[in-house]
Design a protein around this motif. Sequence first.
Motif, PDB file in Angstrom:
ATOM      1  N   GLY A 109      39.247  59.106  64.044  1.00 18.96           N
ATOM      2  CA  GLY A 109      40.648  59.388  64.333  1.00 18.96           C
ATOM      3  C   GLY A 109      41.133  58.942  65.693  1.00 18.96           C
ATOM      4  N   LEU A 151      47.203  61.555  72.077  1.00 22.36           N
ATOM      5  CA  LEU A 151      47.800  62.598  71.236  1.00 22.36           C
ATOM      6  C   LEU A 151      47.280  62.570  69.805  1.00 22.36           C
ATOM      7  N   HIS A 152      47.121  61.396  69.242  1.00 18.06           N
ATOM      8  CA  HIS A 152      46.628  61.364  67.858  1.00 18.06           C
ATOM      9  C   HIS A 152      45.176  61.842  67.785  1.00 18.06           C
ATOM     10  N   TYR A 153      44.368  61.384  68.698  1.00 18.38           N
ATOM     11  CA  TYR A 153      42.952  61.785  68.678  1.00 18.38           C
ATOM     12  C   TYR A 153      42.824  63.300  68.828  1.00 18.38           C
ATOM     13  N   VAL A 154      43.632  63.880  69.720  1.00 16.52           N
ATOM     14  CA  VAL A 154      43.506  65.310  69.999  1.00 16.52           C
ATOM     15  C   VAL A 154      44.231  66.170  68.955  1.00 16.52           C
ATOM     16  N   PHE A 155      45.451  65.793  68.630  1.00 12.91           N
ATOM     17  CA  PHE A 155      46.260  66.635  67.726  1.00 12.91           C
ATOM     18  C   PHE A 155      46.022  66.302  66.251  1.00 12.91           C
ATOM     19  N   GLY A 175      57.673  60.401  73.293  1.00  9.12           N
ATOM     20  CA  GLY A 175      58.213  61.602  72.649  1.00  9.12           C
ATOM     21  C   GLY A 175      58.971  61.264  71.377  1.00  9.12           C
ATOM     22  N   LEU A 202      56.851  60.520  68.426  1.00  5.80           N
ATOM     23  CA  LEU A 202      56.150  61.662  67.809  1.00  5.80           C
ATOM     24  C   LEU A 202      56.946  62.287  66.671  1.00  5.80           C
ATOM     25  N   VAL A 203      58.250  62.071  66.663  1.00  6.23           N
ATOM     26  CA  VAL A 203      59.082  62.792  65.693  1.00  6.23           C
ATOM     27  C   VAL A 203      59.863  61.863  64.758  1.00  6.23           C
ATOM     28  N   GLY A 204      59.342  60.650  64.555  1.00  4.07           N
ATOM     29  CA  GLY A 204      59.935  59.840  63.496  1.00  4.07           C
ATOM     30  C   GLY A 204      60.660  58.587  63.927  1.00  4.07           C
ATOM     31  N   LEU A 255      58.472  63.486  77.513  1.00  6.18           N
ATOM     32  CA  LEU A 255      58.236  63.606  76.070  1.00  6.18           C
ATOM     33  C   LEU A 255      59.371  64.384  75.419  1.00  6.18           C
ATOM     34  N   GLN A 275      48.799  65.135  62.438  1.00  6.57           N
ATOM     35  CA  GLN A 275      50.185  65.570  62.620  1.00  6.57           C
ATOM     36  C   GLN A 275      50.896  64.745  63.702  1.00  6.57           C
ATOM     37  N   ALA A 276      50.126  64.161  64.598  1.00  8.60           N
ATOM     38  CA  ALA A 276      50.732  63.431  65.727  1.00  8.60           C
ATOM     39  C   ALA A 276      50.445  61.941  65.623  1.00  8.60           C
ATOM     40  N   LYS A 277      51.528  61.168  65.556  1.00 12.83           N
ATOM     41  CA  LYS A 277      51.381  59.712  65.568  1.00 12.83           C
ATOM     42  C   LYS A 277      52.347  59.159  66.610  1.00 12.83           C
ATOM     43  N   ASN A 299      51.088  52.326  63.492  1.00 12.81           N
ATOM     44  CA  ASN A 299      51.344  53.744  63.775  1.00 12.81           C
ATOM     45  C   ASN A 299      50.715  54.225  65.072  1.00 12.81           C
ATOM     46  N   ASN A 300      50.388  53.286  65.951  1.00 11.76           N
ATOM     47  CA  ASN A 300      49.734  53.633  67.205  1.00 11.76           C
ATOM     48  C   ASN A 300      50.486  53.008  68.376  1.00 11.76           C
TER      49      ASN A 300
END
Lengths: 326, 318
Positions: free
Chosen positions: B315, A101-105, A69, A72-74, B121, A108-110, A165-166
């Motif tokens: 991606g 999350l990155h693949y789906v979103f 989590g 996801l926000v920095g 999360l 915007q999501a890393k 970034n993963n």
Amino acid sequence: MREITYTEALREGLREEMELDASVFLLGEDIAGYGGAFGVTRGLIDKFGAERVINTPISEGSFVGAAVGASLVGSRPVVELMFMDFIALASDQLVNHAAKLHYVFGDQAKCPLVVRAVGGAGRCYGPTHSQSLEAWFVHTPGIKVVAPSTPADAKGLLKTAIRDNNPVLFMEHKLLYNERGPVPRIADPIPLGKARVVAKGEDLTIVAYSAMAMESEKAVIELHEHGLSAELIDLRSLCPMDIDSIVESVKKTGRLMVVEEGHRTAGVGAEVACRVFEEAYDYLDAPIRRVASVDVPISASPPLEQALLPSCEKIVTAALELIGTD
Amino acid sequence: MGEKNKLLDYYRTMLLIRFFEEKVEDLFRRGAIKGTSHPATGQEACAVGACAALGKKDYVTSTHRGHGHMIARGGDPSKIMAELFGKESGYSRGRGGSQLMADFQLGFLGSNGITGGGLPLATGVALSAKLRHTRRVVACFFGDGASNQGTFHESLNMASLWKLPVIYICENNLYAMSTNIKNSMAVKNVAERAAAYAMEGVRVDGNDVLAVHDAVHMARVKAKKGDGPSLIECATYRLSGHSRGDPRKYRTAAEEKEWEAKEPIKHLRKLLLKKKYMTGKESTAIRKEARQIIAEAVKFSKRSKFPDESTLTEGLFA
């Protein structure tokens, strides 16, 4: 060049990345004052304070999830799992969330997240404190898996993992912590997905990683005494995996052996063997050989643990058999 | 915004969610969309009341029953619908389906296919918000079923221990799929569980949009002051089945009838009429407008293209 231990190298990597990037923080059990069960984070609390070196309750499922989590926000969290075995408790957050999350979103999501997990046997810690579970995550698309075998790689790869970034599963082997080796004071990050040729050779290619790369290095020296020259490739990262370097080596030697500490069935060795079979079948002069842990839980009793694990001796024996199979 | 406009806004959004979910059920019945979906019909007041109490920069995490949360947060119904159709123009370009959509611009960090998966999360988002001194608050939606997951207990413990700015919002609709809370929870109410984590736990009428709003508002004020997390239990009821194809045999007709009488939109409509904020005619116009938006969403989705197969492996990594 100065020599430091694998533990010190990891600590240096953490310290340097925390100095460089204020968004990096550490999360895990007993990592603050105690310095982690294996001492990797010792002293970092004094330098960075309790806001960046955070002790957690024994809640692997949720503190790994909290790291996902935060990523996801920095933030760039680096989580310590005291024993890799405990990753079973956290696997939902890694497999169902971080990896997807990155693949789906999309962009915007890393999830720039590192999970340092202490794996491996050899200390008689028994079935639930000795496992090498990296293959589970190599099988999961969306998560990188790194397993350094030397102090220099430990530092260089950890720095890269933190900057990635993963989500990265970073496997540390408990038998390697006290190993010493040359580590440059100013170490460049080491790219993921680039294997390291530890020894050049002509007769046989040995592929290994983590503590088994060290064990294989001893085996290469013994094989020399038998008049055999083995090429040793340390994978360093299992995802991405540097298949090209392996294939190139097999094209030269015609023989492949994969050494891993994980269990034999559906392990990393199986994947390497199959990829080489697919890509370099015509160059193989002998069946591919796997040296891995026996497919049973890891016993605490010293002779049973040793019987299960790959070793220099088993690698040498297997190599001699392999050369004899022409 | 004055009270009148606020209430009218809630009414519009709640209708939008209701009509969206009804349309989705209809589309499933007709085989127009595949997969699965968990409608939030009847639970609109939870989503709308909670989101109305949040700030623009706050974060929201959602659940498998997330369409309503997303619409309440300002998500685009067309992009949500297109995602259900598996289209390229959907929020997740067809990769996530009903249970996995996000809009980070809105602070909406994702619905979630794993029951209880969003709790850690959200807790981590709050940890990061605190470490970065952002004064942002996280609203974490989950259901009664998720409160039986270990992640619920671990997360609440950590959040309370670290005084994190997070509001845990439980939509207690009495059933985890077919299992009544009486058969799955050792306590009567979810809010009681807060006591174990030295946290404030309140139970509100989840079908009363104002009650939900006020509880979340108070929790947010507290979180922003640095006084830590809260647990809010919203007592509600889903008027539909758990997911498509659920015959609801585990519920009695009498129970459903009782809750239908308490359903949130009727409740708000009465209030708006009573306060003379809206005439019957205006109500009809608002409903028509909401249906129009949903009809547009379906049109948009049907018109949109499926993702190209060539994008399959794109991606995986950032």
